[in-house]
Design a protein around this motif. Structure first.
Motif, PDB file in Angstrom:
ATOM      1  N   ILE A   2     -13.349   2.330  -2.430  1.00  0.00           N
ATOM      2  CA  ILE A   2     -12.725   3.107  -1.367  1.00  0.00           C
ATOM      3  C   ILE A   2     -12.667   4.567  -1.793  1.00  0.00           C
ATOM      4  O   ILE A   2     -12.143   4.891  -2.871  1.00  0.00           O
ATOM      5  N   THR A   3     -13.236   5.451  -0.975  1.00  0.00           N
ATOM      6  CA  THR A   3     -13.214   6.881  -1.249  1.00  0.00           C
ATOM      7  C   THR A   3     -12.827   7.626   0.020  1.00  0.00           C
ATOM      8  O   THR A   3     -12.705   7.019   1.095  1.00  0.00           O
ATOM      9  N   SER A  20      -6.421   0.652 -13.241  1.00  0.00           N
ATOM     10  CA  SER A  20      -6.268   1.491 -12.056  1.00  0.00           C
ATOM     11  C   SER A  20      -6.738   2.913 -12.332  1.00  0.00           C
ATOM     12  O   SER A  20      -7.300   3.574 -11.448  1.00  0.00           O
ATOM     13  N   THR A  24      -9.644   4.854 -10.331  1.00  0.00           N
ATOM     14  CA  THR A  24      -9.316   6.130  -9.694  1.00  0.00           C
ATOM     15  C   THR A  24     -10.341   7.191 -10.037  1.00  0.00           C
ATOM     16  O   THR A  24     -10.832   7.920  -9.160  1.00  0.00           O
ATOM     17  N   ALA A  27     -13.654   6.523  -8.222  1.00  0.00           N
ATOM     18  CA  ALA A  27     -13.576   6.812  -6.788  1.00  0.00           C
ATOM     19  C   ALA A  27     -13.541   8.319  -6.523  1.00  0.00           C
ATOM     20  O   ALA A  27     -14.205   8.821  -5.612  1.00  0.00           O
ATOM     21  N   ASP A  95      -2.506   5.665  -7.522  1.00  0.00           N
ATOM     22  CA  ASP A  95      -3.693   5.287  -6.756  1.00  0.00           C
ATOM     23  C   ASP A  95      -3.350   4.795  -5.357  1.00  0.00           C
ATOM     24  O   ASP A  95      -4.176   4.884  -4.437  1.00  0.00           O
ATOM     25  N   PHE A  99      -5.091   5.865  -1.838  1.00  0.00           N
ATOM     26  CA  PHE A  99      -5.499   4.921  -0.795  1.00  0.00           C
ATOM     27  C   PHE A  99      -4.919   5.335   0.548  1.00  0.00           C
ATOM     28  O   PHE A  99      -5.611   5.323   1.582  1.00  0.00           O
ATOM     29  N   ALA A 102      -6.861   8.022   2.027  1.00  0.00           N
ATOM     30  CA  ALA A 102      -8.211   7.616   2.431  1.00  0.00           C
ATOM     31  C   ALA A 102      -8.234   6.799   3.716  1.00  0.00           C
ATOM     32  O   ALA A 102      -9.307   6.578   4.294  1.00  0.00           O
ATOM     33  N   LEU A 149      -8.552   0.934  -5.113  1.00  0.00           N
ATOM     34  CA  LEU A 149      -9.683   1.847  -4.928  1.00  0.00           C
ATOM     35  C   LEU A 149     -10.990   1.232  -5.405  1.00  0.00           C
ATOM     36  O   LEU A 149     -12.069   1.697  -5.024  1.00  0.00           O
TER      37      LEU A 149
END
Length: 437
Positions: A2-3, A20, A24, A27, A95, A99, A102, A149
């Motif tokens: 996920i970016t 994490s 991070t 991403a 993170d 999210f 995003a 992410l």
């Protein structure tokens, strides 16, 4: 992964390169951000050599940075990173906040956020299971499973189910959950809040405060009344009323083998309400409750020998978490101890009539032995190996050997998972161990 295109060209510092933190950095780099990353361990830094600036954020001028991303394990009340970032007006985030930022670039979706002192993991996994069984695209993350992410975006109509600790919420500022759940609030992790329970409870309730009008919140009546941090215009559900309102009788819990005990009835109620809000039918929910496999280390039935049931509840790291397991079984041979978070038996004391014998381990073993002596037979075993061996010799058919330590594991194990894995191995090594019925 996920970016977000919103990160492109921005500057972030990432402190801590465990799971994490690694996700991070990957991403942010994929989105075109400028990243300064650091971990005290050289092996954690090695994968990012040549890919980003490897310097300790504490030792650099943070002017122009858009955020310092830290692990939830970093204690904001004592770690120097928070005052250092504050000096430059840079937010310290996690993170989950990335999210949240995003979300606008992801396919249309919903988010269920679940917090509480106890029951978060089970409820998160249960909501995820119900959605999955109903054919809804879903994933779970946060304090459970893969870093959020690191996961692939869900297709349109998907539901992200997030387990959120108070530490993660402290690092999050714009997560507007479609459904937010607060299971309970009891004293825990107070060292992170300078011993202030009200500050800990306020951290939990910020999950509600971040919601916008029309989104749903679920809490116990007592917690909702005392916390009072619901967002204006949110739609509140009271946990105690769920089963009656949704047409599911408490007696149906007998059909949910991995959801036994009073605490799991409450966890199930939260999951039922969340999934009802998301549009699932009662029959879809009811069937998934029956097939839920449970989670490792949470009242996990690991074996049966000569009619004795062995249960791994290693995740119970305080007395409030251990009490539900004691309430779920009878004639218990209780393995208890480790590194205590509180004195005495706490919330376990009302359930002593269910304990036939206790076997104490770890740093708190002697203190527990003294507290338990008026209630049941006690053996000071010291180690988990000795406790399992002795309990297996004493327990009789129809009884339960329960590892529910009511303590942290760090005196003898890396974490509660290693403690639970060791218990499982010891049980399976017992002579003539049979499979579960």
């Amino acid at each position: 992964m996920i970016t977000s295109p919103a990160w492109k060209g921005r500057k972030y510092a990432v402190l801590g390169l465990a799971r994490s933190g690694r996700a991070t950095v990957v991403a942010l780099l994929a989105a075109g951000a400028q990243v300064t990353a650091w971990d005290e361990k050289s092996e954690a830094r090695a994968p990012f050599e040549g890919r980003c600036d490897l310097r300790d954020p504490l030792e650099i001028d943070l002017t122009g940075f858009d955020g310092v991303v830290v692990s939830p394990g970093v204690p904001l009340n004592t770690h120097p990173i928070k005052p250092h970032a504050d000096k430059y007006g840079v937010p310290v985030i996690g993170d989950i906040e990335l999210f949240a930022q995003a979300r606008g670039d992801l396919p249309p979706h919903k988010v269920v956020g679940i917090t509480g002192t106890n029951g978060k993991s089970t409820t998160t996994a249960l909501v995820h299971h119900i959605l999955k069984e109903a054919g809804v695209p879903t994933t779970m993350g946060g304090n459970i499973g893969l870093p959020i992410l690191e996961q692939e975006p869900l297709p349109e109509g998907g539901v992200y189910v997030l387990e959120l600790s108070s530490f993660q919420i402290d690092l999050t500022f714009s997560l507007d959950c479609d459904v937010a759940v607060l299971l309970n609030v009891t004293p825990d992790h107070l060292d992170r809040y300078d011993g202030n329970f009200d500050a800990y409870a306020a951290s939990k309730s910020r999950l509600f405060a971040m919601q916008t009008r029309g989104h749903n919140s679920i809490a116990r009546f007592t917690d909702a009344r005392s916390l009072g941090q619901f967002a204006e215009g949110s739609i509140a559900s009271i946990l105690e009323d769920v089963l009656a309102n949704r047409g599911i009788a408490p007696s149906e819990q007998a059909n949910w083998p991995s959801l036994q005990g009073p605490h799991n009835l409450e966890n199930a109620a939260a999951a039922i309400e969340a999934c009802d809000i998301l549009g699932l039918s009662t029959e879809q929910i009811r069937e998934a409750l029956r097939t839920f496999p449970g989670l490792p280390h949470r009242m996990e039935r690991v074996g049966e020998r000569a009619g004795v049931l062995y249960v791994n509840d290693s995740k119970a790291t305080n007395t409030a978490a251990a009490a539900p397991a004691l309430a779920a079984f009878d004639k218990i041979h209780w393995i208890v101890g480790g590194r205590a978070k509180e004195p005495g038996l706490g919330e376990c004391e009302p359930h002593m009539d269910r304990v036939t014998a206790a076997y104490t381990i770890g740093e708190a073993g002697d203190a527990f032995a003294e507290a338990l002596a008026p209630h049941c037979a006690v053996s000071r075993c010291g180690t988990l190996e000795k406790a399992v061996e002795l309990a297996s010799q004493v327990a009789r058919s129809g009884e339960t050997v329960l590892l529910s330590p009511a303590c942290a594991s760090f005196d003898q194990f890396r974490d509660f998972e290693e403690r639970g894995d060791r218990f499982r191995t010891l049980v399976r090594a017992l002579a003539d161990t049979g499979g579960m019925p």
